[in-house]
Motif scaffolding. Structure first.
Motif, PDB file in Angstrom:
ATOM      1  N   ALA A   1       0.674  -1.501  -0.077  1.00 25.50           N
ATOM      2  CA  ALA A   1       0.347  -0.168   0.031  1.00 25.50           C
ATOM      3  C   ALA A   1       0.801   1.241   0.142  1.00 25.50           C
ATOM      4  CB  ALA A   1      -0.857  -0.175   1.257  1.00 25.50           C
TER       5      ALA A   1
ATOM      6  N   THR B   1     -11.172  -0.660   0.163  1.00 22.52           N
ATOM      7  CA  THR B   1     -10.511  -1.497  -0.982  1.00 22.52           C
ATOM      8  C   THR B   1     -10.784  -2.529  -1.634  1.00 22.52           C
ATOM      9  OG1 THR B   1     -10.008  -2.757   1.224  1.00 22.52           O
ATOM     10  CG2 THR B   1      -8.876  -1.138   0.613  1.00 22.52           C
TER      11      THR B   1
ATOM     12  N   PHE C   1      -3.180  -5.536  -3.763  1.00 21.57           N
ATOM     13  CA  PHE C   1      -2.663  -4.028  -3.987  1.00 21.57           C
ATOM     14  C   PHE C   1      -1.309  -4.719  -4.588  1.00 21.57           C
ATOM     15  CE2 PHE C   1      -3.664  -2.618   0.826  1.00 21.57           C
ATOM     16  CZ  PHE C   1      -4.884  -2.557   0.575  1.00 21.57           C
TER      17      PHE C   1
END
Ligand code: PLP
Length: 415
Positions: free
Chosen positions: A81, A227, A273
Motif C-alpha cells: 500500500a 479497498t 495491492f
C-alpha cells in the motif's frame, strides 16, 4: 475455482442462494459505480484459515500469541500500500470505509469540533457529516456544496466557508462527484485556517493508484479509502497518513474503534495491492475512465443532462427529470432489463432523497469484464431505448436478452 462441494453437501439452502447470486452477477450489467469484481486470487485469499486468528495490535505488538504469520501478511499488505500511494504510514485494519472514517475523526479531533464536508445530496458521503450518521451526531459539521451551474466544487466558496467556520478538519473526496478534486487548493485553505486535511478516496483509489488521477497522499495529513471499489480488492478499508500521525491513527483503529482485524481480508488486500502494482492495472484504470467519458458523451448526444457536463473519473450522475422520470423510476425500468444502477440525488434536488431525480452510473465493473467503447455505446442505446419504451414489456424483455448475451460473452473473473 472453488467447487463449493462442502457447502453444497452441508447447507443446500445457503448454497442455492450463492448460486443464484453467481448467476445474477454473470448475467447482469453492473453499472453501480461503487461495485467491482475481484480476481480469483483475491477471492481465494479471503477463503483461507487466516479467518480463524485473533491479532489485536500491530505487527510485532500483538495481544495474542501465534501471530508470526499474520505479522508477515499484514506487513506485506502495508508495504504494498505504501508503494502504491507513496504513503509514509498505512493501517490496513479498518473493516470498511465508514469505520475507517470514524477512526480518522477519533485520531485527529474531539466530539463537538468543527469539520467541513460536502453535502450528501451534492455527492458527499454519509460519514462526512450527515445528521443520521455518527459523523453528524458527534461532530459539528458545516457542509459545502457544488455550484448549481457548473456542478463542480467552487473553491472560493469553500474558502469563504472555512474562513467563517474555522474548522479543525476539512474533508475532501466523494461518492458521487465526477470531477478531479483540487487537492492543492484544499490544502492551501486548510493551512490558512489551521485545519487538518482529510481525503476520503474510497471511490477513486484505484484510478489514483494507477496514476490516472491526482494523488492527495503526499499532500494531505490523512487519507482513507475503501479497498473494494475501483481498487478492486476485498470489502474493507485502510488509512494512510504522515509518519507524525502514525501512533494516533493506529490507536484510533485499535483499541479506539475496533477489536481484532480480519486477517483473511488483510491477505486479500495484500493480493489486490499486488495486482494494482502491475502495469495491467494502469491499463485497466485508463480504460475505466475512457469508458466513463464515452458513456457520458453518448448520454449527452441523446439529450440527457449530466451533472458537471461530463466526467474525469469512473462515474457520472445523470439528471432524469428531462425525461419526465425520477431516478427511482429509471432504476426500476433498468432492473427489468438486467441493468443495475443506483438512484442518486442531484444538486439542489427538487425531489425527496428516497425518490431523487438522478441516477449514478459507473464503469469499474464492466471494465473489469473487458467491455470497451463499442460495448458502452450499445449499453447507452439500450438504456435510452428502455426509458423511451418503458410501457412495452416485450421491448424490455428483448433488451434484457441482449444485455444477458453481452454479459455472458464477457465473463466475470471469479466465476
Ligand atoms: C463507499 C464510501 C465510503 C464507505 O464505505 P463502506 O465500506 O460502505 O462503509 C466512505 N466514503 C466514501 C466517499 C465512499 O464512497
Amino acid at each position: 475455482m472453488f467447487d463449493y462441494k462442502n457447502l453444497s453437501a452441508q447447507d443446500g439452502e445457503v448454497m442455492a442462494e450463492v448460486k443464484k447470486e453467481m448467476e445474477r452477477q454473470s448475467q447482469e450489467m453492473e453499472l453501480i459505480a461503487s461495485e467491482n469484481y475481484v480476481s480469483k486470487a483475491v477471492l481465494e485469499a479471503m477463503a483461507t484459515v487466516l479467518t480463524n486468528k485473533y491479532s489485536e495490535g500491530t505487527p510485532g505488538h500483538r495481544y495474542y500469541g501465534g501471530n508470526q504469520v499474520i505479522d508477515e501478511v499484514e506487513t506485506i499488505a502495508v508495504e504494498r500500500a505504501k508503494k502504491l500511494f507513496g504513503a509514509e504510514h498505512v493501517n490496513v485494519q479498518p473493516l470498511s470505509g465508514s469505520p475507517a472514517n470514524a477512526a480518522v475523526y477519533m485520531a485527529f479531533i474531539k466530539p463537538g469540533d468543527k469539520v467541513l464536508g460536502l453535502r450528501l445530496d451534492h455527492g458527499g458521503h454519509l460519514s462526512h457529516g450527515h445528521p443520521v450518521n455518527f459523523s453528524g451526531m458527534l461532530y459539528n459539521f458545516s457542509q459545502y456544496e457544488v455550484d448549481s451551474e457548473t456542478g463542480k466544487i467552487n473553491m472560493d466558496k469553500v474558502r469563504e466557508l472555512a474562513l467563517k467556520e474555522k474548522p479543525k478538519m476539512i474533508v475532501a473526496g466523494y461518492s458521487a462527484y465526477a470531477r478531479e478534486v483540487e487537492w492543492q487548493k484544499f490544502k492551501d485553505i486548510a493551512d490558512e485556517v489551521g485545519a487538518f486535511t482529510f481525503a476520503d478516496i474510497a471511490h477513486t483509489a484505484g484510478l489514483i493508484a494507477a496514476g490516472e488521477m491526482a494523488n492527495p497522499v503526499p499532500l494531505f495529513d490523512v487519507v482513507s479509502t475503501t479497498t473494494h471499489k475501483t481498487l478492486r480488492g476485498p470489502r474493507g478499508a485502510m488509512i494512510m497518513c504522515k509518519e507524525q500521525f502514525a501512533k494516533q491513527v493506529d490507536r484510533a483503529v485499535f483499541p479506539g474503534m475496533q477489536g481484532g482485524p480480519h486477517d483473511h481480508i488483510t491477505a486479500a488486500k495484500a493480493v489486490a495491492f499486488g495486482e494494482a502494482l502491475l502495469p495491467e492495472f494502469k491499463d485497466y484504470a485508463k480504460q475505466v475512465i475512457l469508458n466513463a467519458k464515452t458513456m457520458a458523451e453518448e448520454f449527452m448526444k441523446l439529450g440527457f443532462r449530466i451533472i458537471s457536463n461530463g466526467t474525469d473519473n469512473h462515474l457520472m450522475v445523470v439528471d432524469m427529470t428531462g425525461k419526465g422520470l425520477s431516478g427511482k423510476e429509471v432504476e426500476i425500468i433498468l432492473d427489468k432489463c438486467g441493468i443495475s444502477v443506483s438512484r442518486s440525488t442531484i444538486p439542489n434536488d427538487p425531489n425527496p432523497p428516497l425518490n431523487p431525480s438522478g441516477v449514478r452510473f459507473g464503469t469499474p465493473a464492466i471494465t473489469t469484464r473487458g467491455m470497451k467503447q463499442e460495448e458502452i455505446k450499445k449499453i447507452v442505446t439500450w438504456i435510452n431505448a428502455a426509458i423511451e419504451q418503458r410501457e412495452e414489456p416485450e421491448m424490455l424483455e428483448n433488451i434484457k436478452k441482449e444485455v444477458r448475451e453481452m454479459c455472458l460473452s464477457f465473463p466475470i473473473p471469479s466465476i
